[in-house]
Design an enzyme around this catalytic site. Sequence first.
Site, PDB file in Angstrom:
ATOM      1  N   CYS A  83      47.905 -17.628 -19.996  1.00 32.78           N
ATOM      2  CA  CYS A  83      49.102 -18.406 -19.669  1.00 32.78           C
ATOM      3  C   CYS A  83      49.067 -18.868 -18.215  1.00 32.78           C
ATOM      4  CB  CYS A  83      50.367 -17.612 -20.006  1.00 32.78           C
ATOM      5  SG  CYS A  83      51.857 -18.648 -20.025  1.00 32.78           S
ATOM      6  N   HIS A 196      49.827 -16.558 -25.530  1.00 30.75           N
ATOM      7  CA  HIS A 196      49.807 -15.134 -25.177  1.00 30.75           C
ATOM      8  C   HIS A 196      49.206 -14.325 -26.326  1.00 30.75           C
ATOM      9  CE1 HIS A 196      52.295 -15.053 -21.485  1.00 30.75           C
ATOM     10  NE2 HIS A 196      52.846 -16.143 -21.999  1.00 30.75           N
ATOM     11  N   GLU A 198      48.732 -11.185 -26.412  1.00 32.16           N
ATOM     12  CA  GLU A 198      49.462  -9.917 -26.533  1.00 32.16           C
ATOM     13  C   GLU A 198      50.800 -10.075 -27.250  1.00 32.16           C
ATOM     14  OE1 GLU A 198      50.756 -11.883 -22.784  1.00 32.16           O
ATOM     15  OE2 GLU A 198      48.833 -11.506 -23.767  1.00 32.16           O
TER      16      GLU A 198
END
Length: 219
Positions: A83, A196, A198
């Site tokens: 990001c 992202h 995660e």
Amino acid sequence: MKSFRLAIINTGAANIHSVEKAVRIVGGDPTVTTSADVIANAHAAILPGVGANDAVMKQLNDLELPGTIREFADSGRPLLCVCLGMQILFERSEEGELPGLGVIEGEVLRLPNGISGSNGRPLKIPHMGWNTVHFKDDVVPRHPVFDGVPQDTYFYFVHSYHCDVQDKRDIAATSPHGIDVCAAVVRGNIVGTQFHPEKSGRSGLGIYARFLEYSQSLT
């Protein structure tokens, strides 16, 4: 692999704990750090980012880390940037006044106002939520970190700015949000994702798992 050293660079403005947790879930043992020595001696590194360009660059400048990160990027060791971590690889950003790391040529621009989806409906800024990622397999070979990811897999995005990449061969994937947003870049050992991993469930964990496997294979 006990001797393998993976550094997560603490920018002071990122969801560091989420990234660390994701890496641990897939079997990694990362060190979250602001130490230039730890980063310089790592086999691989992750540069996450959430927030604004100037806040992150000020933190890195205060810690005297930009030179360390540039040297790491030039060393050929694997570097995964997420990001805002991907955006600060570039030379400059409309989001702030401080220059980026200048590792990849180009600039970061605000997503244009008045954009619409394929159905003609207005799209919001920031670009927030799940969206498809399309890899440019007809232009650039897949990096091992993206091996096996089906075309148009959904990943999670949160951003108001996008990377305008000077050398289009550095663009590994795009995502539609009124324009073809640069969703991923690859330049040699450097991999960046606008999305992202995660926050992207099993598909995102797969990105970290392959980055870990790829990095370990080089040690």
